[in-house]
Design a protein around this motif. Structure first.
Motif, PDB file in Angstrom:
ATOM      1  N   LEU A 293       0.828  -1.204   0.000  1.00  0.00           N
ATOM      2  CA  LEU A 293       0.000   0.000   0.000  1.00  0.00           C
ATOM      3  C   LEU A 293       0.864   1.257   0.000  1.00  0.00           C
ATOM      4  O   LEU A 293       0.555   2.241  -0.693  1.00  0.00           O
ATOM      5  N   TRP A 294       1.945   1.232   0.744  1.00  0.00           N
ATOM      6  CA  TRP A 294       2.857   2.376   0.746  1.00  0.00           C
ATOM      7  C   TRP A 294       3.488   2.561  -0.633  1.00  0.00           C
ATOM      8  O   TRP A 294       3.655   3.701  -1.106  1.00  0.00           O
ATOM      9  N   LEU A 295       3.845   1.471  -1.283  1.00  0.00           N
ATOM     10  CA  LEU A 295       4.443   1.573  -2.616  1.00  0.00           C
ATOM     11  C   LEU A 295       3.445   2.121  -3.633  1.00  0.00           C
ATOM     12  O   LEU A 295       3.816   2.891  -4.534  1.00  0.00           O
ATOM     13  N   LEU A 296       2.183   1.734  -3.513  1.00  0.00           N
ATOM     14  CA  LEU A 296       1.157   2.280  -4.411  1.00  0.00           C
ATOM     15  C   LEU A 296       0.972   3.774  -4.172  1.00  0.00           C
ATOM     16  O   LEU A 296       0.802   4.555  -5.120  1.00  0.00           O
TER      17      LEU A 296
ATOM     18  N   ALA B  16      -5.196   6.434  -5.968  1.00  0.00           N
ATOM     19  CA  ALA B  16      -5.648   7.265  -4.847  1.00  0.00           C
ATOM     20  C   ALA B  16      -6.376   6.440  -3.799  1.00  0.00           C
ATOM     21  O   ALA B  16      -6.300   6.732  -2.595  1.00  0.00           O
ATOM     22  N   PHE B  17      -7.068   5.390  -4.208  1.00  0.00           N
ATOM     23  CA  PHE B  17      -7.798   4.560  -3.248  1.00  0.00           C
ATOM     24  C   PHE B  17      -6.855   3.846  -2.281  1.00  0.00           C
ATOM     25  O   PHE B  17      -7.253   3.464  -1.189  1.00  0.00           O
ATOM     26  N   SER B  18      -5.596   3.658  -2.677  1.00  0.00           N
ATOM     27  CA  SER B  18      -4.664   2.966  -1.791  1.00  0.00           C
ATOM     28  C   SER B  18      -4.379   3.760  -0.529  1.00  0.00           C
ATOM     29  O   SER B  18      -3.908   3.202   0.473  1.00  0.00           O
TER      30      SER B  18
ATOM     31  N   LEU C  70       1.664   6.961  -6.690  1.00  0.00           N
ATOM     32  CA  LEU C  70       0.759   8.095  -6.907  1.00  0.00           C
ATOM     33  C   LEU C  70       1.486   9.422  -6.676  1.00  0.00           C
ATOM     34  O   LEU C  70       1.296  10.377  -7.434  1.00  0.00           O
ATOM     35  N   PHE C  71       2.321   9.473  -5.653  1.00  0.00           N
ATOM     36  CA  PHE C  71       3.089  10.680  -5.385  1.00  0.00           C
ATOM     37  C   PHE C  71       3.956  11.042  -6.589  1.00  0.00           C
ATOM     38  O   PHE C  71       4.005  12.198  -7.014  1.00  0.00           O
TER      39      PHE C  71
ATOM     40  N   VAL D  98      -0.665  18.638  -2.347  1.00  0.00           N
ATOM     41  CA  VAL D  98      -1.480  17.510  -1.869  1.00  0.00           C
ATOM     42  C   VAL D  98      -0.709  16.193  -1.820  1.00  0.00           C
ATOM     43  O   VAL D  98      -0.910  15.395  -0.889  1.00  0.00           O
ATOM     44  N   PRO D  99       0.185  15.867  -2.789  1.00  0.00           N
ATOM     45  CA  PRO D  99       0.883  14.579  -2.719  1.00  0.00           C
ATOM     46  C   PRO D  99       1.627  14.329  -1.406  1.00  0.00           C
ATOM     47  O   PRO D  99       1.724  13.186  -0.954  1.00  0.00           O
ATOM     48  N   PHE D 100       2.121  15.362  -0.758  1.00  0.00           N
ATOM     49  CA  PHE D 100       2.826  15.170   0.509  1.00  0.00           C
ATOM     50  C   PHE D 100       1.862  14.759   1.622  1.00  0.00           C
ATOM     51  O   PHE D 100       2.238  14.032   2.541  1.00  0.00           O
ATOM     52  N   VAL D 101       0.613  15.211   1.519  1.00  0.00           N
ATOM     53  CA  VAL D 101      -0.379  14.891   2.550  1.00  0.00           C
ATOM     54  C   VAL D 101      -0.823  13.432   2.452  1.00  0.00           C
ATOM     55  O   VAL D 101      -1.378  12.875   3.391  1.00  0.00           O
ATOM     56  N   LEU D 102      -0.574  12.787   1.314  1.00  0.00           N
ATOM     57  CA  LEU D 102      -0.932  11.377   1.166  1.00  0.00           C
ATOM     58  C   LEU D 102      -0.232  10.498   2.197  1.00  0.00           C
ATOM     59  O   LEU D 102      -0.723   9.417   2.537  1.00  0.00           O
TER      60      LEU D 102
END
Length: 470
Positions: free
Chosen positions: A150-153, A262-264, A157-158, A220-224
């Motif tokens: 999940l972290w890799l997904l 994004a769902f990950s 996305l990032f 936003v990608p950092f907030v993921l």
């Protein structure tokens, strides 16, 4: 014992990623099946056998190095379609069966992409392969989702979002002065039914669109990677932005895959409506834990190249650093064209006969035809025609073959088109005209019914006969 490895709170996220990714595979294999004969087949515009004769397995790993025929390629597509449907409907399966199924999908599509040449040079091909490879290790519903995957997904996305944001700021001043969308909706490769409406929005709203894009891709990608619920909120922002892009144009399955990723990052507290909560998961077998950790380490190493690319001054878009398409760099529209040009191909039955236009399925041609909704399906020839209008060099490997195929009424190539004006016998001559296109204003559309206003610039390819080509 495995608390550090498993993420039981993300069972619904895994379910969503699995099913959306299976749909993407299904569309990709269906697209390949319907178009390969005209593009890549034994009598296609860039035949695979010729490519295999000059490129070794090491340069393009593919099952087709063992043997190629159009029938075998079609068989690979049909197996991929069947496997995609199976992945879509089967949630619980033995772990080994899950791995075999998703590994098969990845191997089959990798074999297609690596012999797809210019027709498969788009970023969403590599994105599907990278996400599809990680899905091999997501595991079935009987196991809790592995946290490293999940972290890799989420990391993938990032890279997709942040890389796209950086390339825009570096690549074109119109992204920095917030004027990019004065042009983009009109000049993008494949406008959709609503693209003209987006283009005609007031210019202050276009600047708001650009500002929202920068926020989504650069902040936003950092907030993921933040704790919940912040990560879920960030993922929802990505989903909303990608939905906006899907409405404004046809970008094949790029937006679909970005939403999938994004769902990950979404917790199951939000996604409980997606699927019922499964029974308590079984403990993962040690060999599976070891395999996931090895994959995680490999991807950490592979991340060096895309990170170096993002941080470097000469950032490139959509680059694969290895032939397996793992650890890629992504990005789109680092530069925005200000004027739309179109290449219109025409034929004539006789030297002094009337010139009739060939219509493509998606790209602009007839000014009175509204741009169609195509995505997530990918019309590969139509996309390459957009690049051709930017520079003739993009057609060096296939445009002469396309002209010849039209002069011979080659059935497989004609199937790539929407309308053949010479159904009974091939034309005597074929030419290509160069036009400037722009969206019709509201007043022009009311008066003429046209969606496009075009003006001829000149010849792109002069009239040619078969004798000329020989």
């Amino acid at each position: 014992m495995w608390d550090w490895f498993s993420a039981p709170g993300y069972w619904a996220a895994r379910f969503a990623v699995q099913h959306l990714l299976a749909v993407a595979y299904l569309v990709a294999f269906a697209s390949a099946l319907r178009q390969f004969r005209g593009l890549l087949g034994e009598r296609g515009l860039t035949p695979i056998p010729r490519y295999l004769a000059r490129v070794p397995f090491r340069g393009a790993p593919s099952l087709f190095h063992l043997h190629y025929s159009d029938r075998l390629f079609a068989g690979v597509c049909w197996v991929g379609i069947a496997g995609s449907v199976l992945a879509l409907v089967v949630d619980f399966a033995p772990l080994w069966a899950w791995i075999v199924l998703w590994l098969l999908l990845w191997l089959l599509y990798l074999s297609i992409v690596n012999v797809g040449q210019v027709w498969y040079s788009f970023g969403w091909e590599s994105l599907l392969l990278e996400a599809g490879f990680l899905a091999i290790f997501l595991g079935p519903g009987s196991l809790a989702p592995p946290a490293p995957v999940l972290w890799l997904l989420t990391w993938l996305l990032f890279r997709v979002e942040f890389g796209a944001g950086l390339i825009k700021l570096r690549g074109d001043s119109c992204w920095r002065d917030f004027t990019a969308l004065y042009y983009h909706h009109e000049t993008q490769p494949m406008p959709g039914p609503l693209s003209r409406s987006f283009h005609l929005l007031p210019r202050p709203l276009h600047k708001v669109e650009v500002a929202a894009n920068h926020g989504t891709q650069l902040v936003v990608p950092f907030v993921l990677f933040a704790p919940q619920p912040a990560a879920t909120v960030a993922a929802l922002v990505v989903v909303a932005t990608q939905g906006w892009l899907m409405l404004s144009g046809n970008f094949a399955w790029l937006n679909w895959l970005t939403i999938t990723l994004a769902f990950s990052a979404m917790g199951s507290w939000l996604l409980r409506w997606v699927t019922p909560e499964p029974p308590p998961p079984a403990a993962p077998p040690p060999w599976f834990v070891a395999a996931v950790l090895v994959v995680a380490v490999v991807f950490v190493v592979l991340s060096y190249w895309p990170v170096r690319n993002m941080l470097g001054r000469r950032q490139v878009m959509n680059r694969s650093f290895n032939r397996l398409h793992l650890g890629n760099t992504y990005g789109a529209f680092g530069s925005v064209t200000r004027t739309r040009y179109e290449v219109i191909i025409e034929g004539a039955a006789a030297p002094n006969g009337e010139w009739l236009a060939y219509e493509f399925k998606g790209k602009p041609g007839d000014p009175h035809r509204r741009p169609p909704q195509v995505a997530p399906y990918h019309l590969r020839l139509d996309w390459l025609m957009w690049f051709l209008a930017i520079s003739p060099s993009y057609g060096r490997s296939w445009l002469p073959n396309l002209v010849e195929a039209l002069l011979r009424n080659e059935e497989h190539v004609l199937r790539l088109l929407r309308h053949n004006p010479f159904p009974e016998s091939p034309p005597r001559l074929v030419r290509a005209q160069f036009y400037r296109y722009r969206f019709a204003t509201r007043a022009e559309h009311r008066e003429t019914g046209a969606y496009w206003i075009r003006s001829r610039i000149g010849d792109f390819v002069p009239p040619l006969t078969l004798e000329d080509l020989e």
